[in-house]
Design an enzyme around this catalytic site. Structure first.
Site, PDB file in Angstrom:
ATOM      1  N   GLN A 165       0.828  -1.203  -0.126  1.00  0.00           N
ATOM      2  CA  GLN A 165      -0.023   0.150   0.125  1.00  0.00           C
ATOM      3  C   GLN A 165       0.978   1.088   0.085  1.00  0.00           C
ATOM      4  O   GLN A 165       1.707   1.246   0.920  1.00  0.00           O
ATOM      5  CB  GLN A 165      -0.933   0.049   1.043  1.00  0.00           C
ATOM      6  CG  GLN A 165      -1.897   1.403   1.241  1.00  0.00           C
ATOM      7  CD  GLN A 165      -2.687   1.310   2.393  1.00  0.00           C
ATOM      8  OE1 GLN A 165      -2.174   1.782   3.534  1.00  0.00           O
ATOM      9  NE2 GLN A 165      -4.038   1.140   2.326  1.00  0.00           N
TER      10      GLN A 165
ATOM     11  N   HIS B 237      -3.575   4.379  -1.718  1.00  0.00           N
ATOM     12  CA  HIS B 237      -4.537   4.719  -0.439  1.00  0.00           C
ATOM     13  C   HIS B 237      -5.374   5.826  -0.625  1.00  0.00           C
ATOM     14  O   HIS B 237      -4.756   6.979  -0.334  1.00  0.00           O
ATOM     15  CB  HIS B 237      -3.611   4.672   0.838  1.00  0.00           C
ATOM     16  CG  HIS B 237      -4.423   4.525   2.146  1.00  0.00           C
ATOM     17  ND1 HIS B 237      -5.754   4.295   2.175  1.00  0.00           N
ATOM     18  CD2 HIS B 237      -4.017   4.479   3.398  1.00  0.00           C
ATOM     19  CE1 HIS B 237      -5.969   4.216   3.687  1.00  0.00           C
ATOM     20  NE2 HIS B 237      -4.919   4.419   4.184  1.00  0.00           N
TER      21      HIS B 237
ATOM     22  N   HIS C 108      -9.468   6.872   4.430  1.00  0.00           N
ATOM     23  CA  HIS C 108      -9.282   7.201   5.761  1.00  0.00           C
ATOM     24  C   HIS C 108      -8.637   8.613   6.282  1.00  0.00           C
ATOM     25  O   HIS C 108      -7.973   8.902   7.182  1.00  0.00           O
ATOM     26  CB  HIS C 108      -8.312   6.276   6.374  1.00  0.00           C
ATOM     27  CG  HIS C 108      -8.627   5.167   6.480  1.00  0.00           C
ATOM     28  ND1 HIS C 108      -8.045   3.670   6.706  1.00  0.00           N
ATOM     29  CD2 HIS C 108     -10.095   4.398   6.429  1.00  0.00           C
ATOM     30  CE1 HIS C 108      -8.868   2.714   6.681  1.00  0.00           C
ATOM     31  NE2 HIS C 108      -9.934   3.000   6.464  1.00  0.00           N
TER      32      HIS C 108
ATOM     33  N   TYR D 120      -6.814  10.738   4.289  1.00  0.00           N
ATOM     34  CA  TYR D 120      -5.296  10.997   3.977  1.00  0.00           C
ATOM     35  C   TYR D 120      -5.444  11.703   2.721  1.00  0.00           C
ATOM     36  O   TYR D 120      -6.481  12.093   2.252  1.00  0.00           O
ATOM     37  CB  TYR D 120      -4.289   9.674   3.502  1.00  0.00           C
ATOM     38  CG  TYR D 120      -4.274   8.726   4.712  1.00  0.00           C
ATOM     39  CD1 TYR D 120      -3.679   9.564   6.075  1.00  0.00           C
ATOM     40  CD2 TYR D 120      -4.816   7.785   5.059  1.00  0.00           C
ATOM     41  CE1 TYR D 120      -3.379   8.817   7.301  1.00  0.00           C
ATOM     42  CE2 TYR D 120      -4.645   7.004   6.338  1.00  0.00           C
ATOM     43  CZ  TYR D 120      -3.989   7.597   7.326  1.00  0.00           C
ATOM     44  OH  TYR D 120      -3.765   6.888   8.436  1.00  0.00           O
TER      45      TYR D 120
ATOM     46  N   ARG E  55      -7.757   1.761  -2.423  1.00  0.00           N
ATOM     47  CA  ARG E  55      -8.822   1.780  -1.301  1.00  0.00           C
ATOM     48  C   ARG E  55      -9.558   2.711  -1.048  1.00  0.00           C
ATOM     49  O   ARG E  55      -8.930   4.044  -1.054  1.00  0.00           O
ATOM     50  CB  ARG E  55      -7.546   1.419  -0.147  1.00  0.00           C
ATOM     51  CG  ARG E  55      -8.387   1.365   1.067  1.00  0.00           C
ATOM     52  CD  ARG E  55      -7.712   0.159   2.041  1.00  0.00           C
ATOM     53  NE  ARG E  55      -8.545  -0.723   2.808  1.00  0.00           N
ATOM     54  CZ  ARG E  55      -8.495  -0.798   4.172  1.00  0.00           C
ATOM     55  NH1 ARG E  55      -7.653  -0.193   5.016  1.00  0.00           N
ATOM     56  NH2 ARG E  55      -9.465  -1.422   4.645  1.00  0.00           N
TER      57      ARG E  55
END
Ligand code: SF4
Length: 710
Positions: free
Chosen positions: A111, A178, A181, A183, A231
């Site tokens: 990731q 990623h 979440h 980021y 993701r």
């Protein structure tokens, strides 16, 4: 080890292979990327991570995803814990990790990420400016970030591409971008955080522009065959934040590029941190309906696999989800921290040997939150596989007869390992059931999974052939007459009812604590009939022991006023991420509380409080019952009687020193391996070396314990 695979009949879909871009996985079980805190020294892959990943591949997991790797200097993270995916030196390290995972039939994807605003400007050895789509304060560390420029976006995409090239060069099976979440890229995908007025903000087409540019840069760098996944958060879980419908539309746009090989769906941002790693208070399978919608939407654009997460713990439910086409891979991350052999145990029909994750977040997340490497309450070998993985469990040199006194978690864990190593083991438990105080913890609201600790260990010790004698108290004469070759005392602890608080160490006993209407938490949970309508609970614990007891009584119609010596209500819950959900429950149920305070004295139905900072008397609270949620003291009377009179006598768990569940289970593991001297200690840095020792240590081993003698 048997070659029989009854799991293929029971879980035909869950245990079937799946093609993901350029590779195929052997089953639909995966571990998502998770920070482990194993790379604190130099940001490079090391043995600790290699053994950790290899153990899960050896245990049958289909797909592993490395922890998030920083791709750019401005991606700082919270501290020195993540790998720097853009560093060339990591290629050699990662190739060793890929080799280890592949040797056991697993697949592993790296990731790659930019932490964006959720880092800390001073996390490394200098100070850096954090980047975000728009200048805004971060919920993670309350720091401000600057709005990223177009040139800087291009630079970030180029670094993603370099990290992907490195992963490919190392022989990893793919990369995962990623985009969830909270980021950097997820914030672009959020109308809450993305306030841009240029071509990167304001509309659905604009907010996906930068994430798509990064996908294009990565795809161009690695070519068409190498697997590239994304993701995404299906729901920001924030008031007025992005929800599933919008997430689905954005994801469709990214999938429509034709450059993405899979989508891994999750939820949460840093404004809803617990939704990323939900504690046991959450409903099981809480994201699957949104996931099924996303799965169908993705398939309408392009037939690529989708992975789902969200407190899915039951393999039968996982099987249903795959069979129904609601998801293609099932993420069971903490499940496989707790039991790296979970997949093989399903496959081989050894489900009765599974160590279930109890969703406590105590030794995984809470350790990470204070800068430590993750481990696991029920699997103390997690993150310490070099020292304590299954391949290290050596048969005893000489089979002996051990007597274990006390059937709590420490005693059971020790008994199991002793037996697995070939010793004969007899376990005496004075009560009618095993488990000790963990059985009380399982009575607290939404803590029912704590019962797994007792159930799993009891099943395993009985299966292994430990002789268990319940309702069998042991005194010194009993132990001496037994004539065992070795004795482990695991007699537990008793609750302190002195009113002692570490904030007033000179006061050993608070006046009035000997009144009949003053009870300890265990007394209340064992029999709440003596608890009056009005309760005042003194919290010297700061965690679920106190707050859970308060809610237990609120649920039974008592009024509860919690007096905390801390400067916030139950602050330790912030580390285990169960603070928000528990605040919701106790506030809705009418909990009253006073912080920064303690009890000066109890007289009849009155408690005089005082403020811990001013030392001035404050409120007088009236109650029918006062409850102390404080520490315990060792129940070591038997040890003191036997010390010097019995050879090979040891005490473990709370009867040595009352501590948290992870400490005593760890100690049980050490005792079961007869590690009583300095060999029990792991030297600082020992696990973070880098070499190819996994190959000698693990290849050719099975994960089954050694054959038992006697
Ligand atoms: Fe599960 Fe608790 Fe282990 Fe974390 S520490 S993996 S939540 S059992």
């Amino acid at each position: 080890m048997s070659d029989s695979k009854p799991g293929l009949e029971k879980y035909p879909h869950l245990l079937s292979p799946l093609k993901i871009g350029g590779f195929t996985v052997r089953n639909r079980l995966m571990q998502t990327a998770h920070a482990k805190g194993y790379h604190s020294r130099d940001g490079l892959t090391n043995n600790r991570d290699i053994y950790y990943q290899a153990a899960r591949a050896q245990g049958g997991c289909g797909l592993l995803v490395t922890g998030g790797r920083h791709v750019h200097p401005t991606s700082t993270g919270p501290g020195r814990t993540l790998v720097r995916g853009n560093r060339h030196e990591n290629i050699e390290r990662d190739s060793e990790m890929a080799r280890a995972v592949h040797a056991f039939g697993g697949r592993i994807v790296a990731q790659i990420m930019h932490f964006g605003p959720q880092g800390r400007s001073g996390a490394l050895d200098d100070y850096r400016v954090l980047w975000a789509p728009s200048a805004m304060k971060s919920p993670a560390y309350n720091e401000c970030s600057k709005e990223i420029t177009k040139a800087e976006m291009d630079e970030v995409s180029a670094h993603f591409a370099q990290a992907a090239i490195n992963a490919k060069a190392a022989g990893l099976d793919g990369v995962e971008l990623h985009y969830s979440h909270g980021y950097l890229h997820q914030q672009f995908l959020s109308f809450v955080y993305n306030k841009r007025t240029d071509e990167y903000g304001g509309s659905l087409e604009n907010i996906v522009r930068f994430p798509i540019e990064t996908i294009e840069a990565v795809r161009k760098a690695v070519g068409p065959e190498f697997t590239v996944g994304i993701r995404v958060s299906m729901d920001e879980c924030t008031v007025d934040g992005m929800q599933a419908d919008q997430a689905i539309e954005m994801t469709k746009l990214m999938v429509a590029t034709g450059m993405v090989d899979y989508v891994s769906a999750t939820a949460g941002t840093y404004a809803a941190h617990a939704d990323q790693i939900p504690p046991g208070d959450y409903e099981e399978n809480w994201l699957v309906e949104r996931g099924a919608k996303m799965r169908a939407a993705i398939r309408s654009v392009r037939d690529i696999p989708m992975f789902i997460v969200g407190h899915i713990v039951d393999p039968a439910r996982a099987e249903e989800l795959v069979e129904a086409g609601a998801a293609d891979m099932i993420a069971m991350t903490r499940t496989q921290i707790a039991d790296p052999e979970f997949a093989n145990k399903l496959l081989q029909g050894r489900e009765d040997e599974i160590n279930n994750c109890i969703r406590c977040n105590q030794a995984c997340i809470a350790r990470l939150m204070v800068g430590n490497a993750i481990s696991c309450v029920v699997n103390p070998a997690a993150g310490r596989e070099q020292r304590f993985g299954p391949h290290t469990l050596e048969p005893a040199g000489r089979s002996a007869h051990w007597l274990v006194v006390g059937g709590g978690p420490a005693g059971m864990k020790a008994a199991l390992a002793l037996r697995q190593r070939g010793h004969r083991v007899t376990l005496l438990e004075k009560s009618e059931r095993l488990g000790g105080q963990v059985n009380l913890a399982a009575m607290l609201p939404r803590r029912q999974k704590f019962a797994f600790v007792t159930e799993d260990l009891e099943r395993q010790i009985r299966k292994a052939g430990v002789e268990v004698r319940l309702n069998t108290p042991a005194d010194a004469e009993t132990v001496k007459a037994f004539g065992a070759d070795g004795v482990l005392l695991a007699t537990g602890s008793v609750p302190l009812k002195t009113g002692f608080t570490s904030t007033r160490p000179a006061v050993d006993v608070v006046p009035g604590m000997d009144q009949q209407n003053v009870l300890s938490v265990p007394e209340v949970l064992q029999d709440s009939s003596a608890v009056g309508k009005r309760v005042v609970l003194f919290d010297e614990d700061g965690g679920r022991y106190a707050l859970g007891t308060a809610e237990y009584l609120l649920d039974r119609g008592h009024s509860v006023h919690l007096v905390s010596r801390f400067n916030a209500l139950s602050p330790n819950l912030a580390l285990t991420l169960d603070l928000p959900v528990n605040y919701q429950h106790v506030f809705r149920k009418g909990l009253e509380y006073t912080i920064n305070s303690w009890v000066r004295r109890v007289e009849g139905e009155k408690a005089q409080l005082f403020n811990l900072f001013t030392d001035q008397d404050s409120e007088v609270l009236e109650a029918d019952t006062f409850i102390i949620a404080a520490g315990h003291e060792a129940d070591d009377a038997l040890f003191r009687e036997l010390d010097g009179q019995v050879e090979n006598l040891h005490r473990i768990g709370d009867c040595l020193l009352p501590r948290q569940l992870q400490d005593v289970i760890y100690e049980g593991m050490l005792a079961g391996r007869e590690l009583f001297d300095h060999s029990r200690y792991i030297e600082q840095g020992e696990l973070e070396e880098f070499d190819d020792s996994w190959e000698r240590a693990m290849l050719g081993t099975t994960t089954a314990p050694p054959a038992m003698k006697g």
